[in-house]
Scaffold this motif. Structure first.
Motif, PDB file in Angstrom:
ATOM      1  N   TYR A   1       0.826  -1.192   0.000  1.00 44.28           N
ATOM      2  CA  TYR A   1       0.000   0.000   0.000  1.00 44.28           C
ATOM      3  C   TYR A   1       0.863   1.245   0.000  1.00 44.28           C
ATOM      4  O   TYR A   1       1.921   1.290   0.607  1.00 44.28           O
ATOM      5  CB  TYR A   1      -0.919   0.015   1.222  1.00 44.28           C
ATOM      6  CG  TYR A   1      -2.159  -0.805   0.988  1.00 44.28           C
ATOM      7  CD1 TYR A   1      -3.287  -0.237   0.404  1.00 44.28           C
ATOM      8  CD2 TYR A   1      -2.194  -2.137   1.316  1.00 44.28           C
ATOM      9  CE1 TYR A   1      -4.416  -0.985   0.158  1.00 44.28           C
ATOM     10  CE2 TYR A   1      -3.323  -2.902   1.070  1.00 44.28           C
ATOM     11  CZ  TYR A   1      -4.434  -2.319   0.487  1.00 44.28           C
ATOM     12  OH  TYR A   1      -5.547  -3.063   0.241  1.00 44.28           O
ATOM     13  N   LEU A  28      -6.483  -3.261   6.141  1.00 44.91           N
ATOM     14  CA  LEU A  28      -5.883  -3.243   4.811  1.00 44.91           C
ATOM     15  C   LEU A  28      -5.387  -4.632   4.421  1.00 44.91           C
ATOM     16  O   LEU A  28      -5.609  -5.088   3.304  1.00 44.91           O
ATOM     17  CB  LEU A  28      -4.720  -2.247   4.757  1.00 44.91           C
ATOM     18  CG  LEU A  28      -5.066  -0.771   4.811  1.00 44.91           C
ATOM     19  CD1 LEU A  28      -3.794   0.059   4.908  1.00 44.91           C
ATOM     20  CD2 LEU A  28      -5.884  -0.360   3.603  1.00 44.91           C
ATOM     21  N   GLN A  29      -4.742  -5.296   5.352  1.00 48.26           N
ATOM     22  CA  GLN A  29      -4.187  -6.612   5.060  1.00 48.26           C
ATOM     23  C   GLN A  29      -5.273  -7.667   4.860  1.00 48.26           C
ATOM     24  O   GLN A  29      -5.134  -8.552   4.022  1.00 48.26           O
ATOM     25  CB  GLN A  29      -3.231  -7.050   6.169  1.00 48.26           C
ATOM     26  CG  GLN A  29      -1.972  -6.229   6.197  1.00 48.26           C
ATOM     27  CD  GLN A  29      -1.079  -6.551   7.379  1.00 48.26           C
ATOM     28  OE1 GLN A  29      -1.527  -7.101   8.380  1.00 48.26           O
ATOM     29  NE2 GLN A  29       0.187  -6.199   7.264  1.00 48.26           N
ATOM     30  N   SER A  30      -6.358  -7.575   5.613  1.00 46.54           N
ATOM     31  CA  SER A  30      -7.387  -8.612   5.517  1.00 46.54           C
ATOM     32  C   SER A  30      -8.360  -8.387   4.364  1.00 46.54           C
ATOM     33  O   SER A  30      -8.756  -9.333   3.688  1.00 46.54           O
ATOM     34  CB  SER A  30      -8.156  -8.731   6.829  1.00 46.54           C
ATOM     35  OG  SER A  30      -8.909  -7.562   7.064  1.00 46.54           O
ATOM     36  N   GLU A  32      -7.962  -5.938   1.726  1.00 50.61           N
ATOM     37  CA  GLU A  32      -7.263  -5.490   0.523  1.00 50.61           C
ATOM     38  C   GLU A  32      -8.113  -4.596  -0.386  1.00 50.61           C
ATOM     39  O   GLU A  32      -8.270  -4.857  -1.578  1.00 50.61           O
ATOM     40  CB  GLU A  32      -6.735  -6.686  -0.267  1.00 50.61           C
ATOM     41  CG  GLU A  32      -5.675  -7.460   0.465  1.00 50.61           C
ATOM     42  CD  GLU A  32      -5.018  -8.527  -0.386  1.00 50.61           C
ATOM     43  OE1 GLU A  32      -5.314  -8.623  -1.599  1.00 50.61           O
ATOM     44  OE2 GLU A  32      -4.193  -9.260   0.161  1.00 50.61           O
ATOM     45  N   HIS A  79      -3.930   0.695  -2.802  1.00 46.64           N
ATOM     46  CA  HIS A  79      -3.320  -0.603  -3.083  1.00 46.64           C
ATOM     47  C   HIS A  79      -2.329  -0.423  -4.228  1.00 46.64           C
ATOM     48  O   HIS A  79      -2.576   0.334  -5.167  1.00 46.64           O
ATOM     49  CB  HIS A  79      -4.413  -1.606  -3.476  1.00 46.64           C
ATOM     50  CG  HIS A  79      -3.934  -3.017  -3.490  1.00 46.64           C
ATOM     51  ND1 HIS A  79      -3.223  -3.532  -4.544  1.00 46.64           N
ATOM     52  CD2 HIS A  79      -4.068  -4.007  -2.581  1.00 46.64           C
ATOM     53  CE1 HIS A  79      -2.933  -4.801  -4.290  1.00 46.64           C
ATOM     54  NE2 HIS A  79      -3.441  -5.109  -3.098  1.00 46.64           N
ATOM     55  N   TYR A  80      -1.226  -1.127  -4.172  1.00 49.91           N
ATOM     56  CA  TYR A  80      -0.177  -0.926  -5.174  1.00 49.91           C
ATOM     57  C   TYR A  80      -0.668  -1.235  -6.591  1.00 49.91           C
ATOM     58  O   TYR A  80      -0.182  -0.657  -7.561  1.00 49.91           O
ATOM     59  CB  TYR A  80       1.078  -1.742  -4.829  1.00 49.91           C
ATOM     60  CG  TYR A  80       0.975  -3.220  -5.104  1.00 49.91           C
ATOM     61  CD1 TYR A  80       1.455  -3.768  -6.290  1.00 49.91           C
ATOM     62  CD2 TYR A  80       0.390  -4.080  -4.176  1.00 49.91           C
ATOM     63  CE1 TYR A  80       1.363  -5.118  -6.551  1.00 49.91           C
ATOM     64  CE2 TYR A  80       0.295  -5.428  -4.421  1.00 49.91           C
ATOM     65  CZ  TYR A  80       0.771  -5.955  -5.609  1.00 49.91           C
ATOM     66  OH  TYR A  80       0.675  -7.299  -5.859  1.00 49.91           O
ATOM     67  N   LYS A  81      -1.665  -2.104  -6.740  1.00 57.01           N
ATOM     68  CA  LYS A  81      -2.187  -2.411  -8.079  1.00 57.01           C
ATOM     69  C   LYS A  81      -3.130  -1.314  -8.583  1.00 57.01           C
ATOM     70  O   LYS A  81      -3.341  -1.195  -9.786  1.00 57.01           O
ATOM     71  CB  LYS A  81      -2.924  -3.749  -8.072  1.00 57.01           C
ATOM     72  CG  LYS A  81      -2.003  -4.931  -7.901  1.00 57.01           C
ATOM     73  CD  LYS A  81      -2.793  -6.225  -7.934  1.00 57.01           C
ATOM     74  CE  LYS A  81      -1.864  -7.418  -7.773  1.00 57.01           C
ATOM     75  NZ  LYS A  81      -2.623  -8.693  -7.759  1.00 57.01           N
TER      76      LYS A  81
END
Length: 102
Positions: A1, A28-30, A32, A79-81
Protein backbone atom coordinates in the motif's frame (compact mmCIF):
# COMPACT_ATOMS: atom_id res chain seq x y z
CA UNK A 1 0.00 0.00 0.00
CA UNK A 2 0.93 3.61 -0.60
CA UNK A 3 -0.35 5.53 2.39
CA UNK A 4 -0.62 9.31 2.40
CA UNK A 5 -1.51 11.16 5.57
CA UNK A 6 -1.39 14.53 7.26
CA UNK A 7 1.34 14.79 9.87
CA UNK A 8 -1.25 15.36 12.60
CA UNK A 9 -3.63 12.55 11.55
CA UNK A 10 -4.87 10.16 14.20
CA UNK A 11 -6.73 6.90 13.70
CA UNK A 12 -9.27 6.57 16.47
CA UNK A 13 -11.63 3.62 16.89
CA UNK A 14 -14.90 4.91 18.33
CA UNK A 15 -15.92 1.36 19.26
CA UNK A 16 -12.95 0.86 21.57
CA UNK A 17 -11.99 4.50 22.29
CA UNK A 18 -8.41 3.69 21.36
CA UNK A 19 -5.84 4.85 18.83
CA UNK A 20 -6.19 2.37 16.00
CA UNK A 21 -3.29 2.43 13.54
CA UNK A 22 -2.81 -1.33 13.92
CA UNK A 23 -6.54 -1.86 13.27
CA UNK A 24 -6.20 0.26 10.12
CA UNK A 25 -3.21 -1.80 9.02
CA UNK A 26 -5.00 -5.06 9.84
CA UNK A 27 -8.04 -4.04 7.83
CA UNK A 28 -5.88 -3.24 4.81
CA UNK A 29 -4.19 -6.61 5.06
CA UNK A 30 -7.39 -8.61 5.52
CA UNK A 31 -9.76 -6.85 3.08
CA UNK A 32 -7.26 -5.49 0.52
CA UNK A 33 -9.43 -2.59 -0.69
CA UNK A 34 -8.26 -0.67 -3.75
CA UNK A 35 -8.56 2.59 -1.78
CA UNK A 36 -9.25 3.27 1.87
CA UNK A 37 -9.86 6.57 3.64
CA UNK A 38 -10.78 7.36 7.22
CA UNK A 39 -13.77 9.41 8.34
CA UNK A 40 -12.99 12.88 9.60
CA UNK A 41 -13.38 13.37 13.34
CA UNK A 42 -16.76 14.89 14.05
CA UNK A 43 -18.07 14.30 10.53
CA UNK A 44 -19.03 10.64 10.90
CA UNK A 45 -20.27 10.29 7.33
CA UNK A 46 -20.04 6.51 7.57
CA UNK A 47 -22.13 6.47 10.74
CA UNK A 48 -24.72 8.74 9.12
CA UNK A 49 -24.90 6.50 6.06
CA UNK A 50 -25.28 3.37 8.19
CA UNK A 51 -28.01 5.02 10.27
CA UNK A 52 -29.91 6.03 7.14
CA UNK A 53 -29.86 2.41 5.97
CA UNK A 54 -30.99 1.20 9.38
CA UNK A 55 -33.83 3.72 9.44
CA UNK A 56 -35.08 2.48 6.07
CA UNK A 57 -34.85 -1.16 7.13
CA UNK A 58 -32.20 -1.86 4.49
CA UNK A 59 -29.44 -2.95 6.87
CA UNK A 60 -29.80 -6.47 8.20
CA UNK A 61 -26.50 -6.74 10.05
CA UNK A 62 -23.72 -4.58 11.42
CA UNK A 63 -21.07 -3.58 8.88
CA UNK A 64 -17.37 -3.01 9.45
CA UNK A 65 -17.02 -0.64 6.52
CA UNK A 66 -19.03 1.29 3.95
CA UNK A 67 -18.32 2.74 0.54
CA UNK A 68 -17.00 6.26 0.88
CA UNK A 69 -19.16 9.06 -0.44
CA UNK A 70 -17.08 11.93 0.92
CA UNK A 71 -13.52 11.66 2.05
CA UNK A 72 -10.62 13.83 2.92
CA UNK A 73 -6.97 13.26 2.10
CA UNK A 74 -6.19 13.23 5.83
CA UNK A 75 -5.44 9.49 5.50
CA UNK A 76 -5.64 7.61 2.20
CA UNK A 77 -4.26 4.18 1.41
CA UNK A 78 -3.90 3.05 -2.20
CA UNK A 79 -3.32 -0.60 -3.08
CA UNK A 80 -0.18 -0.93 -5.17
CA UNK A 81 -2.19 -2.41 -8.08
CA UNK A 82 -4.63 0.54 -8.07
CA UNK A 83 -2.01 3.30 -7.99
CA UNK A 84 -1.35 3.32 -11.73
CA UNK A 85 -5.06 3.96 -12.35
CA UNK A 86 -5.58 6.65 -9.69
CA UNK A 87 -2.34 8.60 -9.42
CA UNK A 88 -1.03 11.13 -10.12
CA UNK A 89 -3.90 13.40 -9.19
CA UNK A 90 -5.26 15.56 -11.99
CA UNK A 91 -3.89 19.04 -11.40
CA UNK A 92 -6.21 20.95 -13.74
CA UNK A 93 -8.04 22.78 -10.94
CA UNK A 94 -5.17 23.28 -8.50
CA UNK A 95 -5.02 27.03 -9.23
CA UNK A 96 -8.78 27.41 -8.50
CA UNK A 97 -9.08 25.36 -5.30
CA UNK A 98 -6.99 22.90 -3.33
CA UNK A 99 -10.18 20.95 -2.50
CA UNK A 100 -10.31 19.49 -6.02
CA UNK A 101 -6.88 17.85 -5.93
CA UNK A 102 -8.13 14.37 -5.11
Amino acid sequence: YYIFMDDDATAFDTRTNAVAWRAFEGFLQSMEPAVMALDLPGQDYSEKLLQAHKDKGCLMEELEYVTGLWYDAMVNAFHYKAVKHLLPYISTFDQKTWWASQ
